[in-house]
Design a protein around this motif. Sequence first.
Motif, PDB file in Angstrom:
ATOM      1  N   GLY A 216       0.601  -1.326  -0.114  1.00 31.95           N
ATOM      2  CA  GLY A 216       0.733   0.035  -0.321  1.00 31.95           C
ATOM      3  C   GLY A 216       0.815   1.421  -0.367  1.00 31.95           C
ATOM      4  N   ALA A 217       0.440   2.448   0.764  1.00 32.98           N
ATOM      5  CA  ALA A 217       0.867   3.213   0.151  1.00 32.98           C
ATOM      6  C   ALA A 217       1.237   4.288   1.795  1.00 32.98           C
ATOM      7  CB  ALA A 217       0.012   4.462  -0.055  1.00 32.98           C
ATOM      8  N   VAL A 218       2.817   4.237   1.647  1.00 36.76           N
ATOM      9  CA  VAL A 218       3.393   4.889   2.883  1.00 36.76           C
ATOM     10  C   VAL A 218       3.934   6.647   2.566  1.00 36.76           C
ATOM     11  CG1 VAL A 218       4.739   4.665   4.765  1.00 36.76           C
ATOM     12  CG2 VAL A 218       3.229   2.904   3.908  1.00 36.76           C
ATOM     13  N   ALA A 219       4.049   7.413   3.377  1.00 39.91           N
ATOM     14  CA  ALA A 219       4.687   8.708   3.526  1.00 39.91           C
ATOM     15  C   ALA A 219       5.711   9.116   4.400  1.00 39.91           C
ATOM     16  CB  ALA A 219       3.644   9.512   2.722  1.00 39.91           C
ATOM     17  N   VAL A 220       6.804   9.723   4.331  1.00 40.78           N
ATOM     18  CA  VAL A 220       7.113  10.141   5.455  1.00 40.78           C
ATOM     19  C   VAL A 220       7.413  12.205   4.805  1.00 40.78           C
ATOM     20  CG1 VAL A 220       9.745  11.174   6.773  1.00 40.78           C
ATOM     21  CG2 VAL A 220       8.940   8.484   5.361  1.00 40.78           C
ATOM     22  N   GLU A 221       6.909  12.823   6.044  1.00 45.73           N
ATOM     23  CA  GLU A 221       6.565  14.193   5.748  1.00 45.73           C
ATOM     24  C   GLU A 221       6.738  15.368   6.929  1.00 45.73           C
ATOM     25  OE1 GLU A 221       1.656  14.140   5.788  1.00 45.73           O
ATOM     26  OE2 GLU A 221       1.577  13.493   4.057  1.00 45.73           O
ATOM     27  N   ALA A 222       8.165  15.917   6.393  1.00 48.42           N
ATOM     28  CA  ALA A 222       8.718  16.964   7.141  1.00 48.42           C
ATOM     29  C   ALA A 222       8.043  18.286   7.190  1.00 48.42           C
ATOM     30  CB  ALA A 222      10.195  16.835   7.594  1.00 48.42           C
ATOM     31  N   ARG A 223       9.002  19.125   7.651  1.00 47.33           N
ATOM     32  CA  ARG A 223       7.981  20.493   7.256  1.00 47.33           C
ATOM     33  C   ARG A 223       8.338  21.041   6.060  1.00 47.33           C
ATOM     34  NH1 ARG A 223      11.319  25.136  10.382  1.00 47.33           N
ATOM     35  NH2 ARG A 223      13.149  24.285   8.798  1.00 47.33           N
ATOM     36  N   ASP A 224       9.788  20.724   5.563  1.00 41.36           N
ATOM     37  CA  ASP A 224      10.421  20.993   4.290  1.00 41.36           C
ATOM     38  C   ASP A 224      10.524  20.176   2.893  1.00 41.36           C
ATOM     39  OD1 ASP A 224      11.078  23.880   4.987  1.00 41.36           O
ATOM     40  OD2 ASP A 224      13.134  22.944   5.768  1.00 41.36           O
ATOM     41  N   TRP A 225      10.254  18.701   2.990  1.00 43.73           N
ATOM     42  CA  TRP A 225       9.796  17.572   2.251  1.00 43.73           C
ATOM     43  C   TRP A 225       9.973  17.026   2.378  1.00 43.73           C
ATOM     44  CZ3 TRP A 225      11.330  13.021   3.665  1.00 43.73           C
ATOM     45  CH2 TRP A 225      12.234  12.420   5.329  1.00 43.73           C
ATOM     46  N   ARG A 226       9.661  15.878   1.572  1.00 42.68           N
ATOM     47  CA  ARG A 226       7.784  14.951   1.869  1.00 42.68           C
ATOM     48  C   ARG A 226       8.680  13.141   0.759  1.00 42.68           C
ATOM     49  NH1 ARG A 226       2.732  13.158  -0.948  1.00 42.68           N
ATOM     50  NH2 ARG A 226       1.628  12.266   0.571  1.00 42.68           N
ATOM     51  N   LEU A 227       8.310  12.391   1.259  1.00 39.95           N
ATOM     52  CA  LEU A 227       8.538  10.734   1.048  1.00 39.95           C
ATOM     53  C   LEU A 227       8.098  10.220   0.106  1.00 39.95           C
ATOM     54  CD1 LEU A 227      11.154   9.716  -0.524  1.00 39.95           C
ATOM     55  CD2 LEU A 227      11.542   8.250   1.584  1.00 39.95           C
ATOM     56  N   PRO A 228       7.382  10.247  -0.688  1.00 34.33           N
ATOM     57  CA  PRO A 228       5.458   9.800  -0.968  1.00 34.33           C
ATOM     58  C   PRO A 228       5.931   7.946  -1.708  1.00 34.33           C
ATOM     59  CG  PRO A 228       5.709  10.796  -2.687  1.00 34.33           C
ATOM     60  CD  PRO A 228       6.767  11.430  -1.494  1.00 34.33           C
ATOM     61  N   MET A 229       5.841   6.991  -0.910  1.00 29.18           N
ATOM     62  CA  MET A 229       5.821   5.738  -1.130  1.00 29.18           C
ATOM     63  C   MET A 229       5.125   4.611  -1.696  1.00 29.18           C
ATOM     64  SD  MET A 229       9.124   5.324   1.725  1.00 29.18           S
ATOM     65  CE  MET A 229       8.210   5.606   2.748  1.00 29.18           C
ATOM     66  N   ARG A 230       5.391   3.687  -2.359  1.00 28.49           N
ATOM     67  CA  ARG A 230       4.251   2.521  -2.505  1.00 28.49           C
ATOM     68  C   ARG A 230       4.753   0.986  -2.033  1.00 28.49           C
ATOM     69  NH1 ARG A 230      -0.966   3.091  -3.046  1.00 28.49           N
ATOM     70  NH2 ARG A 230      -0.798   0.741  -3.963  1.00 28.49           N
ATOM     71  N   VAL A 231       5.106   0.392  -0.792  1.00 25.62           N
ATOM     72  CA  VAL A 231       5.814  -0.144  -0.502  1.00 25.62           C
ATOM     73  C   VAL A 231       5.003  -1.555  -0.675  1.00 25.62           C
ATOM     74  CG1 VAL A 231       6.478   1.131   1.143  1.00 25.62           C
ATOM     75  CG2 VAL A 231       4.572  -0.369   2.077  1.00 25.62           C
ATOM     76  N   ARG A 232       5.608  -2.418  -0.679  1.00 30.11           N
ATOM     77  CA  ARG A 232       5.379  -4.142  -0.329  1.00 30.11           C
ATOM     78  C   ARG A 232       6.253  -4.775   0.423  1.00 30.11           C
ATOM     79  NH1 ARG A 232       6.286  -1.950  -5.391  1.00 30.11           N
ATOM     80  NH2 ARG A 232       8.351  -2.758  -4.747  1.00 30.11           N
ATOM     81  N   ALA A 233       5.687  -5.474   1.571  1.00 29.88           N
ATOM     82  CA  ALA A 233       6.657  -6.465   2.706  1.00 29.88           C
ATOM     83  C   ALA A 233       6.368  -7.866   2.730  1.00 29.88           C
ATOM     84  CB  ALA A 233       7.089  -5.230   2.883  1.00 29.88           C
ATOM     85  N   GLY A 234       6.930  -8.375   2.954  1.00 31.49           N
ATOM     86  CA  GLY A 234       6.496 -10.203   3.643  1.00 31.49           C
ATOM     87  C   GLY A 234       7.536 -10.224   4.778  1.00 31.49           C
ATOM     88  N   ALA A 235       7.005 -10.653   5.933  1.00 26.12           N
ATOM     89  CA  ALA A 235       7.687 -11.427   6.712  1.00 26.12           C
ATOM     90  C   ALA A 235       7.034 -11.678   7.660  1.00 26.12           C
ATOM     91  CB  ALA A 235       7.757  -9.792   7.961  1.00 26.12           C
ATOM     92  N   ARG A 236       7.804 -12.369   9.213  1.00 26.15           N
ATOM     93  CA  ARG A 236       7.189 -13.520  10.153  1.00 26.15           C
ATOM     94  C   ARG A 236       6.971 -12.905  11.708  1.00 26.15           C
ATOM     95  NH1 ARG A 236      11.149 -16.996   8.903  1.00 26.15           N
ATOM     96  NH2 ARG A 236      12.179 -16.758  11.065  1.00 26.15           N
ATOM     97  N   LEU A 237       5.627 -13.234  11.799  1.00 21.17           N
ATOM     98  CA  LEU A 237       5.238 -11.930  13.374  1.00 21.17           C
ATOM     99  C   LEU A 237       6.522 -12.853  14.154  1.00 21.17           C
ATOM    100  CD1 LEU A 237       1.156 -12.139  13.599  1.00 21.17           C
ATOM    101  CD2 LEU A 237       2.971 -10.164  12.452  1.00 21.17           C
ATOM    102  N   HIS A 238       6.552 -12.001  15.098  1.00 21.00           N
ATOM    103  CA  HIS A 238       7.142 -12.364  16.545  1.00 21.00           C
ATOM    104  C   HIS A 238       7.382 -12.102  17.547  1.00 21.00           C
ATOM    105  CE1 HIS A 238      11.728 -12.993  18.430  1.00 21.00           C
ATOM    106  NE2 HIS A 238      10.928 -12.126  19.460  1.00 21.00           N
ATOM    107  N   ALA A 239       7.077 -12.224  18.906  1.00 20.48           N
ATOM    108  CA  ALA A 239       6.551 -11.965  19.985  1.00 20.48           C
ATOM    109  C   ALA A 239       7.507 -12.919  21.244  1.00 20.48           C
ATOM    110  CB  ALA A 239       5.149 -12.002  20.293  1.00 20.48           C
ATOM    111  N   GLY A 240       8.956 -12.412  21.808  1.00 20.34           N
ATOM    112  CA  GLY A 240       9.551 -12.480  23.020  1.00 20.34           C
ATOM    113  C   GLY A 240      10.143 -11.717  23.699  1.00 20.34           C
ATOM    114  N   ALA A 241      10.969 -12.099  24.577  1.00 17.90           N
ATOM    115  CA  ALA A 241      11.681 -11.224  25.421  1.00 17.90           C
ATOM    116  C   ALA A 241      12.258  -9.905  24.972  1.00 17.90           C
ATOM    117  CB  ALA A 241      13.073 -12.101  26.247  1.00 17.90           C
ATOM    118  N   ASP A 242      12.772  -9.857  23.634  1.00 17.22           N
ATOM    119  CA  ASP A 242      13.238  -9.222  22.955  1.00 17.22           C
ATOM    120  C   ASP A 242      12.408  -8.157  22.051  1.00 17.22           C
ATOM    121  OD1 ASP A 242      12.558 -10.224  20.233  1.00 17.22           O
ATOM    122  OD2 ASP A 242      14.548 -10.286  19.939  1.00 17.22           O
ATOM    123  N   GLY A 243      11.136  -8.114  22.701  1.00 20.47           N
ATOM    124  CA  GLY A 243       9.977  -7.330  21.723  1.00 20.47           C
ATOM    125  C   GLY A 243       9.147  -7.876  21.368  1.00 20.47           C
ATOM    126  N   LEU A 244       7.743  -6.957  20.459  1.00 21.77           N
ATOM    127  CA  LEU A 244       7.134  -7.253  19.557  1.00 21.77           C
ATOM    128  C   LEU A 244       7.927  -6.899  17.905  1.00 21.77           C
ATOM    129  CD1 LEU A 244       4.100  -6.805  21.038  1.00 21.77           C
ATOM    130  CD2 LEU A 244       4.715  -8.839  21.230  1.00 21.77           C
TER     131      LEU A 244
END
Length: 429
Positions: A216-244
């Motif tokens: 889907g769509a993600v963007a990073v927006e600051a005062r003087d610049w903008r970074l719109p993106m179309r992203v695709r990601a794959g991963a495995r869920l994790h929950a443990g002593a080192d965090g989520l």
Amino acid sequence: MAAADTTAPARRSRKRLWIVLALLLAALIGLRWVSRPSQISWIALAQTGRALGLQISASGASEYRLRGTPMLEVRDLVARVPGSDKPLLRAGRVYLAAPWSTIRAAGSVLDIERIELDAPQLDIGELNRWLATRPPSPGPTRIPRLSRGARVSDGRAIGEGWSVENIGLDFAELDPDKPLRGRVRGRALTAGVAVPFDLAATLHRPTAARGLGLSGAVAVEARDWRLPMRVRAGARLHAGADGLGLDALRLGADARYRSGDTDLPFAYGVAGPLRYRDGELSLAPMGAALRAAADSAVPNLDAGGRFGFGAALGLHWQGRIHAWPQVWPALPPPLGQSKTPLDFQLDYDGKADLSDAVALRAQRDGTSFDGRFRLPQMLAWIDAKDGSPLPPLSGAVSTPKIEISGAALEGVEVQIEDDPPAAAAAPGS
């Protein structure tokens, strides 16, 4: 004697009648009391609070339904950790529909029809405090079934120095044995940077160590610049002593950096384990690749290192730029004629908008640079048509040989000092 015998049974009959009438009256009063939605909600919230170790109340109007699939709806809900004056959760409206089989099972069955939350507000600090008080689970976490799914609208999560606003979440069904498909959207805010997102998500199974896909769509927006993106990601869920987080994250994006008249398209990819713990998001160890067109000001590079984001943004990369971008100012010979990749090390610890100083060490053949620069100024210099021939940076250059205007200089060491920005004139001067 006979009259006395008949009087005693009559008294006993009248006594029984009064007892029956009293019980009937009590039942009618109790039925009237229980039939009020506020009393039903009070009973349900009190029982839920005892089970969860929370103080839960609802000051708004309540509704319930017993015919068909039982339903309970409460408004202005507040949940607190006992002894805390800070709410863990607020919600403008909570809707829950569950079949009679779940109600009769008293917790042994987790079949629910639908859940809806309007304007929930979650305090992450209070959530962590509550979780620390909970006893360890004797077995694997049980996942409920939601036959008609769930919806969250206009949600908010608050952390230390950050928040996620306008959270929306929708999915049509939740079943521990089936893939989960839904949509999540919102706007993360921190330190002058906003990150709006709208993503479709597919989870192979709603449990840890299962595959997750995002697009889907993600963007990073600051005062003087903008970074719109179309992203695709794959991963495995994790929950443990080192965090989520996510294991084996692979993320690719098509992005554009926009600032004033500057518009730089490029693609990038990152990989590594993503973790969230104690208010910090980290990706370490991480791999990264950046690709752009041959005539772009964005270099093609590969790097590895660490990314961290909490009270500040930390980026520590070590890698290689494959070729000097054509639109960058030409290097003097023999540096400009070399085809050797440029090895670099980049370190940044500062504001999330990347406006603080970046430390850069670079080497090509026998030439090395060790210095600092600020990304907004460097990008403005690269984009400028007419300007200083020297980049806006400070540092030291060391090279065994350099040719300038036909003269060859050997064993050269140059100290570069960037001019500070001009101070504004004082009023009345």
